[in-house]
Design a protein around this motif. Structure first.
Motif, PDB file in Angstrom:
ATOM      1  N   GLU A  95       0.833  -1.209   0.000  1.00  0.00           N
ATOM      2  CA  GLU A  95       0.000   0.000   0.000  1.00  0.00           C
ATOM      3  C   GLU A  95       0.871   1.264   0.000  1.00  0.00           C
ATOM      4  OE1 GLU A  95      -3.440   0.488  -0.077  1.00  0.00           O
ATOM      5  OE2 GLU A  95      -3.373  -1.604  -0.729  1.00  0.00           O
ATOM      6  N   PRO A  96       0.361   2.377  -0.540  1.00  0.00           N
ATOM      7  CA  PRO A  96       1.144   3.622  -0.576  1.00  0.00           C
ATOM      8  C   PRO A  96       1.223   4.295   0.791  1.00  0.00           C
ATOM      9  CG  PRO A  96      -1.030   3.996  -1.494  1.00  0.00           C
ATOM     10  CD  PRO A  96      -0.932   2.519  -1.233  1.00  0.00           C
ATOM     11  N   ARG A  97       2.389   4.853   1.077  1.00  0.00           N
ATOM     12  CA  ARG A  97       2.591   5.645   2.287  1.00  0.00           C
ATOM     13  C   ARG A  97       3.497   6.827   1.945  1.00  0.00           C
ATOM     14  NH1 ARG A  97       2.140   0.475   3.553  1.00  0.00           N
ATOM     15  NH2 ARG A  97       4.218   0.158   2.659  1.00  0.00           N
ATOM     16  N   ASP A  98       3.481   7.832   2.802  1.00  0.00           N
ATOM     17  CA  ASP A  98       4.193   9.079   2.508  1.00  0.00           C
ATOM     18  C   ASP A  98       5.517   9.215   3.253  1.00  0.00           C
ATOM     19  OD1 ASP A  98       2.145   9.948   0.817  1.00  0.00           O
ATOM     20  OD2 ASP A  98       1.016  10.797   2.498  1.00  0.00           O
ATOM     21  N   THR A  99       5.862   8.246   4.093  1.00  0.00           N
ATOM     22  CA  THR A  99       7.096   8.365   4.867  1.00  0.00           C
ATOM     23  C   THR A  99       8.295   7.868   4.066  1.00  0.00           C
ATOM     24  OG1 THR A  99       6.529   6.241   5.889  1.00  0.00           O
ATOM     25  CG2 THR A  99       6.029   8.244   7.143  1.00  0.00           C
ATOM     26  N   ARG A 100       9.481   8.200   4.558  1.00  0.00           N
ATOM     27  CA  ARG A 100      10.715   7.802   3.876  1.00  0.00           C
ATOM     28  C   ARG A 100      10.916   6.295   3.942  1.00  0.00           C
ATOM     29  NH1 ARG A 100      16.767  10.092   5.524  1.00  0.00           N
ATOM     30  NH2 ARG A 100      17.945   8.957   3.928  1.00  0.00           N
ATOM     31  N   TRP A 101      10.653   5.706   5.086  1.00  0.00           N
ATOM     32  CA  TRP A 101      10.770   4.268   5.273  1.00  0.00           C
ATOM     33  C   TRP A 101       9.452   3.685   5.781  1.00  0.00           C
ATOM     34  CZ3 TRP A 101      14.819   7.226   7.703  1.00  0.00           C
ATOM     35  CH2 TRP A 101      16.084   7.097   7.109  1.00  0.00           C
ATOM     36  N   SER A 102       9.248   2.408   5.511  1.00  0.00           N
ATOM     37  CA  SER A 102       8.174   1.640   6.131  1.00  0.00           C
ATOM     38  C   SER A 102       8.770   0.362   6.700  1.00  0.00           C
ATOM     39  CB  SER A 102       7.079   1.285   5.129  1.00  0.00           C
ATOM     40  OG  SER A 102       6.377   2.432   4.712  1.00  0.00           O
ATOM     41  N   MET A 103       8.298  -0.012   7.879  1.00  0.00           N
ATOM     42  CA  MET A 103       8.744  -1.256   8.516  1.00  0.00           C
ATOM     43  C   MET A 103       7.518  -2.091   8.850  1.00  0.00           C
ATOM     44  SD  MET A 103      10.940  -1.901  12.044  1.00  0.00           S
ATOM     45  CE  MET A 103      12.557  -1.538  11.339  1.00  0.00           C
ATOM     46  N   PHE A 104       7.383  -3.237   8.169  1.00  0.00           N
ATOM     47  CA  PHE A 104       6.317  -4.168   8.522  1.00  0.00           C
ATOM     48  C   PHE A 104       6.720  -4.958   9.761  1.00  0.00           C
ATOM     49  CE2 PHE A 104       4.607  -8.346   8.848  1.00  0.00           C
ATOM     50  CZ  PHE A 104       3.254  -8.077   8.839  1.00  0.00           C
ATOM     51  N   LEU A 105       5.743  -5.166  10.659  1.00  0.00           N
ATOM     52  CA  LEU A 105       5.956  -5.983  11.851  1.00  0.00           C
ATOM     53  C   LEU A 105       4.812  -6.975  12.005  1.00  0.00           C
ATOM     54  CD1 LEU A 105       6.926  -3.215  14.445  1.00  0.00           C
ATOM     55  CD2 LEU A 105       8.495  -4.708  13.175  1.00  0.00           C
ATOM     56  N   ASP A 106       5.130  -8.217  12.355  1.00  0.00           N
ATOM     57  CA  ASP A 106       4.080  -9.132  12.787  1.00  0.00           C
ATOM     58  C   ASP A 106       3.412  -8.558  14.032  1.00  0.00           C
ATOM     59  OD1 ASP A 106       4.340 -10.978  10.767  1.00  0.00           O
ATOM     60  OD2 ASP A 106       5.417 -12.469  11.967  1.00  0.00           O
ATOM     61  N   THR A 107       2.135  -8.853  14.198  1.00  0.00           N
ATOM     62  CA  THR A 107       1.380  -8.247  15.290  1.00  0.00           C
ATOM     63  C   THR A 107       1.758  -8.841  16.642  1.00  0.00           C
ATOM     64  OG1 THR A 107      -0.386  -8.062  13.639  1.00  0.00           O
ATOM     65  CG2 THR A 107      -0.953  -7.446  15.884  1.00  0.00           C
ATOM     66  N   ASP A 108       2.333 -10.044  16.652  1.00  0.00           N
ATOM     67  CA  ASP A 108       2.757 -10.675  17.913  1.00  0.00           C
ATOM     68  C   ASP A 108       4.154 -10.210  18.304  1.00  0.00           C
ATOM     69  OD1 ASP A 108       3.980 -11.969  15.811  1.00  0.00           O
ATOM     70  OD2 ASP A 108       3.607 -13.997  16.569  1.00  0.00           O
ATOM     71  N   MET A 109       4.335  -8.893  18.325  1.00  0.00           N
ATOM     72  CA  MET A 109       5.619  -8.294  18.681  1.00  0.00           C
ATOM     73  C   MET A 109       5.375  -7.170  19.677  1.00  0.00           C
ATOM     74  SD  MET A 109       7.492  -8.264  14.909  1.00  0.00           S
ATOM     75  CE  MET A 109       9.185  -8.090  15.480  1.00  0.00           C
ATOM     76  N   ALA A 110       6.434  -6.770  20.364  1.00  0.00           N
ATOM     77  CA  ALA A 110       6.368  -5.656  21.311  1.00  0.00           C
ATOM     78  C   ALA A 110       7.663  -4.870  21.218  1.00  0.00           C
ATOM     79  CB  ALA A 110       6.171  -6.163  22.743  1.00  0.00           C
ATOM     80  N   ALA A 111       7.546  -3.545  21.245  1.00  0.00           N
ATOM     81  CA  ALA A 111       8.723  -2.675  21.214  1.00  0.00           C
ATOM     82  C   ALA A 111       9.243  -2.508  22.638  1.00  0.00           C
ATOM     83  CB  ALA A 111       8.368  -1.324  20.614  1.00  0.00           C
ATOM     84  N   LEU A 112      10.501  -2.849  22.846  1.00  0.00           N
ATOM     85  CA  LEU A 112      11.125  -2.716  24.159  1.00  0.00           C
ATOM     86  C   LEU A 112      12.100  -1.547  24.222  1.00  0.00           C
ATOM     87  CD1 LEU A 112      11.873  -6.438  25.085  1.00  0.00           C
ATOM     88  CD2 LEU A 112       9.751  -5.131  25.374  1.00  0.00           C
ATOM     89  N   ALA A 113      12.497  -1.033  23.067  1.00  0.00           N
ATOM     90  CA  ALA A 113      13.428   0.089  22.975  1.00  0.00           C
ATOM     91  C   ALA A 113      13.290   0.684  21.586  1.00  0.00           C
ATOM     92  CB  ALA A 113      14.865  -0.385  23.209  1.00  0.00           C
ATOM     93  N   PRO A 114      13.782   1.903  21.371  1.00  0.00           N
ATOM     94  CA  PRO A 114      13.755   2.469  20.018  1.00  0.00           C
ATOM     95  C   PRO A 114      14.639   1.668  19.072  1.00  0.00           C
ATOM     96  CG  PRO A 114      14.161   4.181  21.667  1.00  0.00           C
ATOM     97  CD  PRO A 114      14.321   2.866  22.365  1.00  0.00           C
TER      98      PRO A 114
END
Length: 304
Positions: A95-114
């Protein structure tokens, strides 16, 4: 856990992309959306909704608090030879997006740090983490057939898989995290669109057995080779997969790929992830959010 923005990432730089379909992924989206927003206040966070796009109003309201954009997944009809829910990640990344980068992630994930901006891809690169084991194509003749279908040479390069005997293997990546440069366009398509076209053709026409559920991971390196991209192999901290009896010593993930609630509950500090979700929830919905996390196995007595 830090609430600070990662260095050198500003609004308009990065979109995080994930899929929500069905009750299980709706519950997982609470943890992923909250943790991403805390560590990446400047990022776009986009949840793609396949099918009818229905969401529990409770989940919809929570995602709004995380400033998550909800978008439909297009082009689902006749895309796959047989039903393939894993393919929604490919359709979403296309799908189209306007940002410089896109990062796909599986939904069974959690961000622990930047994330580290240095792990994002350069021009004509795709950032990926190697797969753990050779879950498809242990017989390299199958890879030869796959590359032959697109008249591509079989790769001579080898990557080291991350689990078990840590085999040296042809390029094979865990598709739970895939980062692309949106400026990389060929005939108007971003890398996700090229992946979609490659996976669709391979699914319908290539005479290769046992494509499911690995069609996404088979066609990811095929798409790179087919369109002249290179793999930027980044540290496992960007897609740190835990399951079964994996030892946690030495692991410092930015993105934890936990697969199931029971595995996440073994991770040190998991309580803080769940508490952050409850603290973000509107006071009048907090009990309902807690109930949903309990039903999903994240709170309460652990399910076998």
């Amino acid at each position: 856990m830090s609430d600070s923005a990662p260095p050198n990432l500003t609004p308009g730089d990065l979109s995080f992309v994930f899929v929500i379909e069905g009750a299980r992924l709706q519950t997982q989206s609470l943890i992923l959306a909250d943790s991403l927003r805390r560590h990446h206040p400047n990022a776009d966070i986009i949840a793609y909704l396949p099918g009818d796009g229905e969401l529990d109003p409770l989940v919809r309201g929570f995602l709004a608090l995380c400033d998550v954009q909800l978008r439909p997944v297009k082009g689902q009809e006749k895309q796959w030879k047989q039903p393939y829910p894993h393919g929604n990640k490919i359709l979403s990344l296309a799908e189209p997006r306007d940002t410089r980068w896109s990062m796909f992630l599986d939904t069974d994930m959690a961000a622990l740090a930047p994330i580290d901006p240095g792990d994002l891809p350069g021009p004509m690169q795709v950032s990926v983490v190697p797969e753990g084991i050779a879950s498809w194509g242990k017989d390299l003749a199958k890879w030869q057939t796959a590359y032959d279908y697109f008249d591509l040479p079989m790769p001579t390069e080898r990557i080291r898989l991350l689990r078990g005997r840590r085999l040296e293997f042809p390029p094979y990546f865990n598709a739970g995290m895939v980062a692309i440069c949106e400026a990389d366009r060929i005939e108007g398509r971003n890398f996700g669109g090229m992946w979609r076209a490659t996976a669709r053709e391979f699914d319908w026409r290539a005479k290769v057995s046992n494509k499911r559920p690995w069609l996404d991971q088979i066609t990811l390196p095929l798409t790179m080779k087919r369109f002249g991209f290179t793999a930027k192999i980044v540290d496992e901290r960007n897609n740190c997969s835990i399951s079964n009896d994996r030892k946690f010593d030495g692991l410092a993930p930015a993105l934890l790929h936990y697969h199931r609630a029971g595995f996440l509950r073994k991770w040190p500090g998991h309580e803080a992830l769940f508490e952050a979700v409850l603290q973000r929830a509107a006071p009048e919905t907090r009990a309902e959010i807690e109930h949903r996390l309990t039903q999903g196995g994240y709170l309460g007595e652990e399910k076998e």
